[in-house]
Design an enzyme around this catalytic site. Structure first.
Site, mmCIF file in Angstrom:
data_model
loop_
_atom_site.group_PDB
_atom_site.id
_atom_site.type_symbol
_atom_site.label_atom_id
_atom_site.label_comp_id
_atom_site.label_asym_id
_atom_site.label_seq_id
_atom_site.Cartn_x
_atom_site.Cartn_y
_atom_site.Cartn_z
ATOM 1 N N TYR A 56 15.581 19.308 -25.626
ATOM 2 C CA TYR A 56 15.591 18.009 -26.275
ATOM 3 C C TYR A 56 15.568 16.757 -25.238
ATOM 4 C CZ TYR A 56 17.363 14.027 -28.679
ATOM 5 O OH TYR A 56 17.463 12.901 -29.296
ATOM 6 N N SER A 116 19.718 27.838 -26.005
ATOM 7 C CA SER A 116 18.516 28.315 -26.716
ATOM 8 C C SER A 116 17.974 29.884 -26.269
ATOM 9 C CB SER A 116 17.437 27.300 -26.317
ATOM 10 O OG SER A 116 17.260 26.993 -24.981
ATOM 11 N N TYR A 127 14.980 24.835 -29.669
ATOM 12 C CA TYR A 127 15.335 24.123 -28.431
ATOM 13 C C TYR A 127 16.804 23.854 -28.209
ATOM 14 C CZ TYR A 127 15.743 19.944 -31.641
ATOM 15 O OH TYR A 127 16.475 19.231 -32.454
ATOM 16 N N CYS A 128 17.459 23.711 -27.061
ATOM 17 C CA CYS A 128 18.762 23.073 -27.030
ATOM 18 C C CYS A 128 18.863 21.910 -26.188
ATOM 19 C CB CYS A 128 19.715 24.148 -26.622
ATOM 20 S SG CYS A 128 19.262 24.711 -24.726
ATOM 21 N N TRP A 129 19.665 21.557 -25.332
ATOM 22 C CA TRP A 129 19.989 20.185 -24.636
ATOM 23 C C TRP A 129 18.713 20.114 -23.413
ATOM 24 C CZ3 TRP A 129 19.777 15.479 -24.120
ATOM 25 C CH2 TRP A 129 20.021 14.774 -23.180
#
Length: 351
Positions: free
Chosen positions: A123, A102, A94-96
């Site tokens: 996230y 990601s 995952y990323c933001w």
């Protein structure tokens, strides 16, 4: 292998099966993250600022090109690190927002045969969930008592008796007093505390009562969500009674082994409230190793503070439970019997 884009609902089961990678920068990860995830930054702190600024000033295309220019030389290092740590080649990422970072990490890993599960919405989706969860309505029962009545130990024993509990002080890495940080790991950020809190709440049955220890709004430097704190004040409270001797003995078990210099600093933090004479007496007792004396000195202050906090609770929802001289097993039985005054009939499982 190709990646699979997964929803938050799918995420809950998959995260117990596969390791999680957080593709955000070190600073973002330190601020908060999904518990048990591992940080593999695609852009580090300074690079993220460069790309973000470029995105605002010149648009996504130039920002994307710049991002690849910055991270490209590290692709081989990222691959080597992930391959070394996760030879099974199954990973959750995952990323933001589930966007570029990601996607890049997913692309890299699929190139060397990884099976990748990427969290849709990133996230931010998880954080929205945890933020909302700690602000829902819960059925609570509060375990109260003056300092040294062994509330945390009772809470742990209740859990062993298959009761639902949330250990707020354990999640906060703080025992809730001037002395509460001694010997504890660093406290999480407020946001990460809420993530940990939500993880604990998620395991509970919302239809059954959850035992929590009586706390003020602040636990160290962390602040409880307002809505949850107000629920605590409105919830039934069982006020534990222990003798002063029992309380001093229990506190001494936990604190007498701690470094004297840290105990003295904790006393000095309370100097304005204790007064000069009591502060000096407490410090002298710590230096001499007279633990019963300095602890008794501190209890004068903490007992007054507890009585003040107790008055904030909803009228008519507090009962006192005398556990003076009572062994732990009998204490739990009495607590469960007291619970029935608020939450129905208690059946002893050993009967």
């Amino acid at each position: 292998m190709a990646e699979q884009l997964i929803s938050l609902d799918d995420f809950w089961s998959l995260r117990d099966q596969f390791p999680m990678l957080d593709a955000r920068s070190e600073g973002e990860f330190e601020q908060s993250h999904i518990p048990n995830s591992i940080n593999i930054p695609i852009l580090n702190n300074s690079e993220r600022i460069v790309v973000g600024t470029l995105y605002k000033e010149r648009g996504s295309e130039e920002a994307t090109i710049k991002g690849f220019e910055l991270v490209g030389p590290r692709f081989h290092l990222i691959l080597k690190e992930v391959l070394k740590k996760f030879p099974e080649k199954k990973i959750l990422i995952y990323c933001w927002r589930g966007g570029m970072r990601s996607q890049i990490l997913s692309w890299l890993l699929t190139m060397v045969g990884f099976e990748v599960f990427r969290l849709k919405g990133g996230y931010k989706t998880y954080r929205t969930y945890s933020f909302d969860l700690v602000r829902r309505e819960w059925v609570l029962i509060v375990l109260g008592g003056k300092t040294g009545t062994g509330k945390t130990r009772l809470l742990q024993s209740l859990q062993e008796s298959d009761e639902q509990i949330i250990d707020l002080e354990g999640l906060a890495n703080h025992k809730g007093s001037s002395f509460g940080s001694i010997g504890q790991p660093a406290q999480p950020t407020v946001e990460q505390f809420e993530n940990l809190f939500a993880e604990a709440l998620r395991k509970q049955n919302p239809k059954k009562p959850i035992w929590i220890e009586n706390e003020s709004r602040k636990i160290g430097r962390l602040i409880l969500p307002d809505k949850f704190y107000l629920q605590m004040l409105a919830a039934p409270l069982i006020d534990i009674l222990k003798t002063d001797e029992e309380r001093v003995e229990l506190i001494a078990e936990e604190y007498a082994v701690l470094p004297a210099d840290e105990l003295i600093l904790a006393v000095l933090r309370l100097k304005k409230r204790l007064g000069g004479l009591r502060t000096s007496q407490a410090i002298e007792a710590i230096v001499e190793g007279n633990h019963a004396e300095w602890i008794s000195n501190m209890l004068i202050y903490y007992d007054k503070a507890y009585i003040f906090d107790l008055e904030k609770h909803a009228e008519g929802k507090t009962i006192q439970l005398d556990l003076r001289g009572i062994d732990p097993d009998t204490s739990i039985k009495k607590l469960l019997e007291a619970k029935t005054q608020f939450h129905g009939k208690y059946t002893n499982k050993t009967d």
